[in-house]
Design an enzyme around this catalytic site. Sequence first.
Site, short mmCIF file in Angstrom:
data_model
loop_
_atom_site.label_atom_id
_atom_site.label_comp_id
_atom_site.label_asym_id
_atom_site.label_seq_id
_atom_site.Cartn_x
_atom_site.Cartn_y
_atom_site.Cartn_z
CE LYS A 56 -2.29 -7.28 -13.68
NZ LYS A 56 -1.13 -6.88 -13.06
CB THR A 57 -5.86 -4.69 -8.25
OG1 THR A 57 -5.32 -6.00 -8.73
CG2 THR A 57 -7.14 -5.04 -7.29
CG ASP A 243 -7.89 -8.75 -9.84
OD1 ASP A 243 -7.17 -8.69 -10.66
OD2 ASP A 243 -7.58 -8.13 -8.67
CD GLU A 244 -4.27 -12.04 -9.03
OE1 GLU A 244 -3.55 -12.56 -10.22
OE2 GLU A 244 -3.84 -11.26 -8.41
CD GLN A 274 1.57 -11.19 -11.50
OE1 GLN A 274 1.42 -11.37 -10.33
NE2 GLN A 274 1.32 -9.96 -12.10
NE ARG A 627 3.68 -10.11 -6.16
CZ ARG A 627 2.79 -9.69 -7.04
NH1 ARG A 627 1.92 -9.05 -6.49
NH2 ARG A 627 2.97 -9.40 -8.31
P1 ATP Z 1 -0.61 -7.59 -9.54
O1 ATP Z 1 -0.09 -7.89 -10.96
O2 ATP Z 1 0.49 -7.73 -8.67
O3 ATP Z 1 -1.73 -7.82 -9.20
P2 ATP Z 1 -1.55 -4.77 -10.35
O4 ATP Z 1 -1.53 -4.61 -11.58
O5 ATP Z 1 -2.92 -5.50 -9.69
O6 ATP Z 1 -0.46 -5.89 -9.63
P3 ATP Z 1 -2.11 -2.93 -8.24
O7 ATP Z 1 -1.99 -3.63 -6.92
O8 ATP Z 1 -3.45 -2.44 -8.56
O9 ATP Z 1 -1.35 -3.60 -9.28
O10 ATP Z 1 -1.22 -1.48 -8.05
C1 ATP Z 1 -0.01 -1.71 -7.63
C2 ATP Z 1 0.72 -0.48 -6.73
O11 ATP Z 1 0.67 0.79 -7.48
C3 ATP Z 1 -0.59 -0.11 -5.66
O12 ATP Z 1 -0.05 0.32 -4.53
C4 ATP Z 1 -1.33 0.98 -6.44
O13 ATP Z 1 -2.08 1.97 -5.49
C5 ATP Z 1 -0.20 1.71 -7.13
N1 ATP Z 1 -0.89 2.46 -8.28
C6 ATP Z 1 -1.32 1.95 -9.11
N2 ATP Z 1 -1.69 2.99 -10.17
C7 ATP Z 1 -1.34 4.04 -9.72
C8 ATP Z 1 -1.34 5.23 -10.40
N3 ATP Z 1 -1.93 5.52 -11.52
N4 ATP Z 1 -0.59 6.28 -9.46
C9 ATP Z 1 -0.19 5.85 -8.30
N5 ATP Z 1 -0.11 4.80 -7.73
C10 ATP Z 1 -0.67 3.76 -8.47
MG MG Z 2 -3.76 -6.93 -9.06
#
Ligand code: ATP
Ligand code: MG
Length: 779
Positions: A56-57, A243-244, A274, A627
């Site tokens: 997402k981030t 975000d969040e 979360q 995490r």
């Molecule tokens: P959270 O809910 O914990 O905040 P999130 O959904 O924001 O998580 P991110 O932190 O953006 O997730 O991504 C998690 C990991 O996956 C990071 O290391 C990111 O670089 C990797 N990632 C995300 N999308 C891809 C993709 N399409 N291909 C490869 N790696 C990815």
């Molecule tokens: Mg995130």
Amino acid sequence: MNRFDESDAFEGASLSARAMAARPAPYLDDLNPEQRRAAETLDGPVLMLAGAGTGKTKALTTRIVHLMNTGRAGPGDILAVTFTNKAAREMKERVGRLLGQPAEGMPWLGTFHSICVKLLRRHAELVDLKSNFTILDTDDQLRLLKQLVQASGIDDKRWPARMLAGIIDQWKNRAWTPDNLPASEGSAYDGKGPALYRQYQTRLRELNAVDFGDLLLHVVTIFQKHDDVLRQYQRWFRYILVDEYQDTNVAQYLWLRLLAGGHKNICCVGDDDQSIYGWRGAEVGNILRFEKDFPGAAVIRLEQNYRSTPHILAAASGVIAGNRDRLGKELWTEAKEGEKVRLIGHWDGEEEARWIGEEVESMRRGTRGMRPYSLDEMAILVRASHQMRAFEDRFLTIGLAYRVIGGPRFYERLEIRDAMAYFRLVVSPADDLAFERIVNTPKRGLGDKAQQKIQVTARQNGVPLVEGARILLEDKGITGKGAAELRRFIDGLARWGRMVGDAEFSHIELAEMILDESGYTEMWQLDKTPEAPGRLENLKELVKALEGFENLQGFLEHVSLIMDNEAGEDGEKITLMTLHAAKGLEFPAVFLPGWEDGLFPSQRSMDESGVRGLEEERRLAYVGITRAEEVCTISFAGNRRVYGQWQSQMPSRFIDELPEAHVEVLTPPGLYGGAYGAAAGSGIESRAAEANVYNSPGWRRLQARGGERPMSQPSEARHRVIEAEAISAHTVGERVFHQKFGYGAIIGIEGDKLEIAFDKAGTKKVVARFITGADDMPF
Ligand code: ATP
Ligand code: MG
């Protein structure tokens, strides 16, 4: 026609704009189709609602880059809200990397608070403030409230000002000003809350000051009352990203809704699973009703997790499935299987810290069939900040570098420093710094003037401040309530000082007595702010730490040494932080200690909020497990000492919710008299521990779940540990060791059977369980 169609939105745009929009966007190639849709759907409301680690981030960050790269928005047109300043910094860096240049000039990327400070400075006069207003810290805020409470004739023993501070804070989180406070709040703070709230706000204005909650509240008020200003910012912030989003409170929600009201170019991302800040007024409902607030929103769901291994993901999903109040999401990953989630029970909290210290060391060396992990890749996430003490002490003892994120280290915390100042002053009455720190903590009616008199008297007589105070009292240089309280304080110090060497009292009893009789503990008991219970727990933890020392002096020396040690070390460090602070972050290896009912889920949270509280705790467990990228180790202690008394603990109910197939139960070496039990010459103690642990309901539950009772032979037991831990994903080509056939290399993998070309014994198929990584072997 699809309203998010690029060509539609850009129809009629200038040639240069169209050419700009058509520029290559290589950064989009890193996204999956759904993420890409989130990054490319630039117009209209977008909600990205997806589980942990689904990117997402990452998608949000890419969207910022895409907005700029296509010429849709300049850095100053984008309002991007993150949860912490750290997250904001990281996002800026990532944007810079993707753009290939530093992301300077993104003035509106920050937290709600940092953005609101800027807005409020520009329009302060609209809420009767000057633009150079000061932001009060909680101490100042409290002092102000106290004055108002006292002036209104309220008994502040029964109705502490801190309680009012908490109430006002919650009102502000809900965007309630004194003018729009609902009638249902009328009875708050003995019915005087609303009037005092109004007085407080008036007083703040007179002082040209705001508190933290005002930052948002004032800006919301300005937007609500001054349409022209609101419209200016609606035009200005052409694109809004959050975000969040699941952790926004009502005031933040209103603020966003007002700003996005015109163009509706708002993209919110979050995960209802979360939402962990309900206790601070966050409303998970905000994310759930996004589609109602912004009809026609593009809702994007991401299901591929890129962060964690299947075992970790399955464990997290298993736990969160226990919550009824959720949308429910399926996550999957292409990551290779990796380690199961490791579960280990310990005798007590100290042993847990000791084991984790050792485990961290071995993981650094790359033993146990896993790759080596640097300290920077590892984190310990705790439910309550007082849990950090045992780890900090242990790590300092074995010289393991650590950092505490999101809060001070244990011995730097306010209440710990206060308590230590009491101890120091009792042990060395000439410690003037300690005296200054606590002479009026808790409040003894000794203001600046009285304290100055003490200073002057001490200087004139060439004696320490304690002595100066005594002389001042004798000379009647100070009178009234302050004098009586000062006398009590000084007499107390003298009495406790005499007890330092008294064999009748242990230093632990003495420490408790000092904190109780000085009124220090009571000060926090009366405190109704959300931090107060945590501070009381820290104080208990401090007394617990004393148990490891012979006397107060020894303890004080230990602390001053460890505090000295720490200064400005660079290099790799293991991270220690609370689960709350870990939101949004990721680490290859994560330790989750203290999974015991009462501690996690927290008893307080269950008592105060019932099922809702329990569900929030469960979401916290989900945040914790997710995490971890590769290795997740959950642990608990069968017993914890509370004021020198053993208390048997039940493993956390969340442990029972972990799906068995994804968990491996490890056997702690300390329980069968091997390892440190024998080394410390405490065979009896460790047998006692064994008996106690096995009789505890917690262990019976653990056993019922497949945990094996350790064997009595240390060597066999050790063998079992190695065997148990060797179950892990292997890779072709990996060097391994087999008890019977010696060294070899894996040439094929079939489920749990490995085909290995042994150096001496030829090619054989063996069960994975019986081999161990070659690096693991001591020879
Ligand atoms: P959270 O809910 O914990 O905040 P999130 O959904 O924001 O998580 P991110 O932190 O953006 O997730 O991504 C998690 C990991 O996956 C990071 O290391 C990111 O670089 C990797 N990632 C995300 N999308 C891809 C993709 N399409 N291909 C490869 N790696 C990815
Ligand atoms: Mg995130």
